[in-house]
Structures are given as structure tokens and as C-alpha cells.
Design a protein around this motif. Structure first.
Motif, PDB file in Angstrom:
ATOM      1  N   GLY A   1      12.156 -87.841  66.993  1.00 43.31           N
ATOM      2  CA  GLY A   1      11.290 -89.129  67.175  1.00 43.31           C
ATOM      3  C   GLY A   1      11.714 -90.238  66.198  1.00 43.31           C
ATOM      4  N   MET A   2      12.477 -89.800  65.171  1.00 44.44           N
ATOM      5  CA  MET A   2      12.595 -90.743  63.778  1.00 44.44           C
ATOM      6  C   MET A   2      13.423 -91.860  64.216  1.00 44.44           C
ATOM      7  N   SER A   3      13.940 -91.954  65.210  1.00 45.48           N
ATOM      8  CA  SER A   3      14.823 -93.336  65.479  1.00 45.48           C
ATOM      9  C   SER A   3      14.140 -94.343  66.186  1.00 45.48           C
ATOM     10  N   ASP A   4      12.724 -93.984  66.227  1.00 48.16           N
ATOM     11  CA  ASP A   4      11.681 -94.962  66.717  1.00 48.16           C
ATOM     12  C   ASP A   4      10.820 -95.629  65.377  1.00 48.16           C
ATOM     13  N   PRO A   5      11.291 -96.895  65.073  1.00 51.98           N
ATOM     14  CA  PRO A   5      10.510 -97.552  63.924  1.00 51.98           C
ATOM     15  C   PRO A   5       8.896 -97.486  64.057  1.00 51.98           C
ATOM     16  N   ALA A   6       8.394 -97.514  65.399  1.00 50.95           N
ATOM     17  CA  ALA A   6       7.023 -97.333  65.349  1.00 50.95           C
ATOM     18  C   ALA A   6       6.399 -95.991  64.760  1.00 50.95           C
ATOM     19  N   LYS A   7       7.268 -95.019  64.827  1.00 47.43           N
ATOM     20  CA  LYS A   7       6.764 -93.630  64.538  1.00 47.43           C
ATOM     21  C   LYS A   7       6.753 -93.743  62.951  1.00 47.43           C
ATOM     22  N   VAL A   8       7.629 -94.360  62.319  1.00 50.47           N
ATOM     23  CA  VAL A   8       8.102 -94.445  60.857  1.00 50.47           C
ATOM     24  C   VAL A   8       6.871 -95.145  60.358  1.00 50.47           C
ATOM     25  N   LEU A   9       6.899 -96.483  61.054  1.00 53.90           N
ATOM     26  CA  LEU A   9       5.568 -97.394  60.513  1.00 53.90           C
ATOM     27  C   LEU A   9       4.233 -96.662  60.601  1.00 53.90           C
ATOM     28  N   ASN A  10       4.120 -95.887  61.669  1.00 53.26           N
ATOM     29  CA  ASN A  10       2.703 -95.297  61.631  1.00 53.26           C
ATOM     30  C   ASN A  10       2.561 -94.115  60.718  1.00 53.26           C
ATOM     31  N   PHE A  11       3.869 -93.458  60.390  1.00 54.43           N
ATOM     32  CA  PHE A  11       3.625 -92.527  58.964  1.00 54.43           C
ATOM     33  C   PHE A  11       3.369 -93.146  57.889  1.00 54.43           C
ATOM     34  N   LEU A  12       3.784 -94.637  57.590  1.00 52.51           N
ATOM     35  CA  LEU A  12       3.604 -95.136  56.297  1.00 52.51           C
ATOM     36  C   LEU A  12       2.243 -95.910  56.297  1.00 52.51           C
ATOM     37  N   ASP A  13       1.606 -96.126  57.470  1.00 49.64           N
ATOM     38  CA  ASP A  13       0.174 -96.854  57.688  1.00 49.64           C
ATOM     39  C   ASP A  13      -0.835 -95.654  57.368  1.00 49.64           C
ATOM     40  N   ILE A  14      -1.197 -95.492  56.363  1.00 52.14           N
ATOM     41  CA  ILE A  14      -2.309 -94.393  56.221  1.00 52.14           C
ATOM     42  C   ILE A  14      -3.759 -94.725  56.495  1.00 52.14           C
ATOM     43  N   LEU A  15      -3.767 -96.304  56.518  1.00 53.48           N
ATOM     44  CA  LEU A  15      -5.520 -96.729  56.806  1.00 53.48           C
ATOM     45  C   LEU A  15      -5.311 -96.902  58.274  1.00 53.48           C
ATOM     46  N   GLY A  16      -4.222 -96.840  58.965  1.00 53.64           N
ATOM     47  CA  GLY A  16      -4.090 -97.211  60.461  1.00 53.64           C
ATOM     48  C   GLY A  16      -3.904 -95.988  61.441  1.00 53.64           C
ATOM     49  N   PRO A  17      -3.153 -95.958  62.177  1.00 54.75           N
ATOM     50  CA  PRO A  17      -2.928 -94.912  63.356  1.00 54.75           C
ATOM     51  C   PRO A  17      -1.833 -94.128  62.630  1.00 54.75           C
ATOM     52  N   TRP A  18      -2.331 -93.419  61.594  1.00 48.27           N
ATOM     53  CA  TRP A  18      -1.600 -92.394  60.735  1.00 48.27           C
ATOM     54  C   TRP A  18      -0.856 -91.201  61.757  1.00 48.27           C
ATOM     55  N   ASP A  19       0.544 -91.171  61.466  1.00 49.66           N
ATOM     56  CA  ASP A  19       1.261 -90.062  62.177  1.00 49.66           C
ATOM     57  C   ASP A  19       1.815 -89.113  61.074  1.00 49.66           C
TER      58      ASP A  19
ATOM     59  N   PHE B   1      15.943-100.816  49.497  1.00 49.37           N
ATOM     60  CA  PHE B   1      15.657 -99.885  50.416  1.00 49.37           C
ATOM     61  C   PHE B   1      14.167 -99.509  51.067  1.00 49.37           C
ATOM     62  N   GLY B   2      13.200 -99.417  50.053  1.00 50.51           N
ATOM     63  CA  GLY B   2      11.994 -98.965  50.273  1.00 50.51           C
ATOM     64  C   GLY B   2      11.188-100.030  51.010  1.00 50.51           C
ATOM     65  N   ALA B   3      11.559-101.342  50.692  1.00 48.23           N
ATOM     66  CA  ALA B   3      10.761-102.425  51.367  1.00 48.23           C
ATOM     67  C   ALA B   3      11.406-102.612  52.737  1.00 48.23           C
ATOM     68  N   GLY B   4      12.685-102.593  52.831  1.00 40.16           N
ATOM     69  CA  GLY B   4      13.281-102.623  54.210  1.00 40.16           C
ATOM     70  C   GLY B   4      12.709-101.667  55.105  1.00 40.16           C
ATOM     71  N   TRP B   5      12.775-100.250  54.610  1.00 40.68           N
ATOM     72  CA  TRP B   5      12.055 -99.328  55.446  1.00 40.68           C
ATOM     73  C   TRP B   5      10.786 -99.670  55.752  1.00 40.68           C
ATOM     74  N   GLY B   6       9.960-100.058  54.894  1.00 44.53           N
ATOM     75  CA  GLY B   6       8.264-100.179  55.188  1.00 44.53           C
ATOM     76  C   GLY B   6       8.227-101.409  56.080  1.00 44.53           C
ATOM     77  N   LEU B   7       8.883-102.350  55.927  1.00 49.14           N
ATOM     78  CA  LEU B   7       9.018-103.498  56.692  1.00 49.14           C
ATOM     79  C   LEU B   7       9.355-103.388  58.354  1.00 49.14           C
ATOM     80  N   GLY B   8      10.721-102.693  58.149  1.00 50.62           N
ATOM     81  CA  GLY B   8      11.213-102.630  59.410  1.00 50.62           C
ATOM     82  C   GLY B   8      11.176-101.128  60.352  1.00 50.62           C
ATOM     83  N   GLY B   9      10.881-100.514  59.619  1.00 47.77           N
ATOM     84  CA  GLY B   9      10.901 -99.018  60.190  1.00 47.77           C
ATOM     85  C   GLY B   9      12.153 -98.317  60.151  1.00 47.77           C
ATOM     86  N   PHE B  10      13.166 -98.752  59.676  1.00 45.57           N
ATOM     87  CA  PHE B  10      14.457 -98.257  59.885  1.00 45.57           C
ATOM     88  C   PHE B  10      15.014 -97.941  58.473  1.00 45.57           C
ATOM     89  N   CYS B  11      15.697 -96.954  58.439  1.00 49.97           N
ATOM     90  CA  CYS B  11      16.656 -96.910  57.157  1.00 49.97           C
ATOM     91  C   CYS B  11      18.011 -96.635  58.051  1.00 49.97           C
TER      92      CYS B  11
END
Length: 144
Positions: free
Chosen positions: A21-39, A91-101
Motif C-alpha cells: 500500500g505504499m504507492s498510495d500517497p494518502a497512506k504515507v501522509l497518514n503515517f507522517l500525520d501523528i496528530l491526525g488519522p495516524w497509520d 527530498f523530505g519536504a517533497g515526501w511530506g507535502l506530496g506523499g511520494f518518493c
């Protein structure tokens, strides 16, 4: 043969990204969002990959040479400098903003994910600009 094996390895990596499921940017962004719907699933994927890589390297380093080459291609640079830190921050900013690497972005393109239509061209432009910047720096340092 080496290129074919590289293709197979990339294909296995891409399939792994899709299955996990790591090709889904929403899943990555939910991992990075520790104050929201953290995954936390990304942490488990990274942990599994780390264990696999650790075991694989233990086996590979027992060999004198790789199966499809004469020597191991090992990085020699150990300097932590401004280009490394700048690249890591971008790289980190792009990953955090877009959910992609890069790897998952290519996989998402094959799956038709709409965000990749913006991310991938921007990534490719960034790669070309970085290469041009390196070339210009090398030329300037030779002329000085």
C-alpha cells in the motif's frame, strides 16, 4: 544479464510497494500525520525491509564478488556537506507535502494515481536542474 536482473529487482520492488500500500500517497501522509488519522503501517513496512536488507547483506558480504559483476560497487563518499543536507531536506519536504518518493511515484503512475501527473514531471525537472547545477559547478571550479 545485469540489466535484466536489475529490471527484475525493480519489478519485485514495485510489486512490494503495491502490495504494502505504499504507492498510495494518502497512506504515507497518514503515517507522517501523528496528530491526525495516524497509520503506523509504513513503520512496519520499513522495519520488514530493514530486516530483509540486513539479512541479505550478511549473505552477500560472504562472497568475494557479486554474482553478475567483478567487484562490489560501494559508495566512497563519507562527507556530510551542504549539497547532501540540501538534497535530503528537499527530498523530505517533497515526501511530506506530496506523499511520494521516487519509487512509489513511478508505481503510482502505472496505477493511474492522479497526483503522479504533477509529481513525476516536477521530480524529473528537479533531477535535470540538479544535474545541470552540478555540471555548472564542475565547469566553474575547473576554470578558477
Amino acid at each position: 544479464m545485469r540489466n535484466a536482473m536489475g529490471f527484475v529487482a525493480g519489478l519485485i520492488f514495485g510489486i512490494g510497494l503495491i502490495v504494502s500500500g505504499m504507492s498510495d500517497p494518502a497512506k504515507v501522509l497518514n503515517f507522517l500525520d501523528i496528530l491526525g488519522p495516524w497509520d503506523p503501517s509504513l513503520a512496519f513496512v520499513m522495519g520488514g525491509a530493514s530486516v530483509t536488507a540486513f539479512l541479505g547483506y550478511r549473505l552477500v558480504w560472504r562472497r568475494d564478488a557479486p554474482v553478475l559483476g567483478k567487484t562490489f560497487d560501494l559508495p566512497t563518499g563519507t562527507t556530510i556537506d551542504a549539497p547532501l543536507l540540501t538534497g535530503a531536506a528537499i527530498f523530505g519536504a517533497g515526501w511530506g507535502l506530496g506523499g511520494f518518493c521516487p519509487g512509489p511515484a513511478w508505481t503510482s503512475l502505472a496505477m493511474g494515481a492522479p497526483g503522479t501527473l504533477v509529481f513525476l514531471p516536477a521530480m524529473l525537472v528537479g533531477i535535470v536542474l540538479a544535474d545541470l547545477g552540478k555540471s555548472a559547478t564542475r565547469l566553474a571550479s575547473k576554470g578558477a
